[in-house]
Motif scaffolding. Sequence first.
Motif, mmCIF file in Angstrom:
data_model
loop_
_atom_site.group_PDB
_atom_site.id
_atom_site.type_symbol
_atom_site.label_atom_id
_atom_site.label_comp_id
_atom_site.label_asym_id
_atom_site.label_seq_id
_atom_site.Cartn_x
_atom_site.Cartn_y
_atom_site.Cartn_z
ATOM 1 N N VAL A 145 46.241 47.056 40.294
ATOM 2 C CA VAL A 145 47.178 46.400 41.210
ATOM 3 C C VAL A 145 46.434 45.322 41.986
ATOM 4 N N SER A 146 46.981 44.109 41.969
ATOM 5 C CA SER A 146 46.368 43.020 42.709
ATOM 6 C C SER A 146 47.473 42.167 43.327
ATOM 7 N N ASP A 149 47.685 46.164 49.078
ATOM 8 C CA ASP A 149 48.891 46.118 49.907
ATOM 9 C C ASP A 149 48.547 46.001 51.392
ATOM 10 N N ARG A 162 53.228 51.248 46.843
ATOM 11 C CA ARG A 162 52.468 50.319 47.673
ATOM 12 C C ARG A 162 53.463 49.510 48.503
ATOM 13 N N TYR A 164 54.218 45.891 50.560
ATOM 14 C CA TYR A 164 53.812 44.483 50.609
ATOM 15 C C TYR A 164 54.711 43.693 51.545
ATOM 16 N N THR A 168 55.380 38.575 48.555
ATOM 17 C CA THR A 168 54.069 38.695 47.921
ATOM 18 C C THR A 168 54.234 38.856 46.410
ATOM 19 N N VAL A 170 52.813 40.313 43.093
ATOM 20 C CA VAL A 170 51.932 41.429 42.738
ATOM 21 C C VAL A 170 51.748 41.452 41.222
ATOM 22 N N THR A 171 50.492 41.625 40.783
ATOM 23 C CA THR A 171 50.184 41.734 39.360
ATOM 24 C C THR A 171 49.803 43.175 39.058
#
Length: 181
Positions: A145-146, A149, A162, A164, A168, A170-171
């Motif tokens: 996860v990138s 969070d 997570r 956020y 945002t 998120v990948t």
Amino acid sequence: AGKYQNDGDTFHAVTLRDNYAYLSSYYYGLVILDVSNPVLPKPAGRFEVNGGCRVAPVLNGNYAYLLSEDNGIYAIDITDPSSPSLACNYGDFNTLGWGQDLIADGNKLFAATNSGFYILEVQPVSSTVTLTVQSTPYSGAAIGVSPTDVNGKGNGTASFSRSYTTGTVVTLTAPADLQGK
């Protein structure tokens, strides 16, 4: 009885909730005072807006709605009265005119201005969203996860969640073969 010295500003209207007084201020917008000790009211928070405010703040849930004389309606998040923050702003003098009065009824705001009467529907505003990651039919998959969070959490093993900030990107990276997890 107590008094709060207002450092030269003019307070125009007040709304009370719990131990806080929410005041409309001509120069500062929204001023929040802690009135838990009525003999010694003290500043709790402040949110500055453009344009004077002479109408009482309308409190609805975790938001204070403030009608500016010439910069529309401000929705201010007051979840933490010591740190109020802008949730959104609607209109300006060209859209709404000079603000005169504002009330709420359920999820509607009613604004009276020098250019007309406006009814606005209030939608819930969320500053964070929750991302839940599940792996079906195999549980326990390691997921990259990138970015991390709002709580500093990143990679996880499915199932996990997570949080956020809204907007945002998120990948998520999953292994090519989930049977080996």
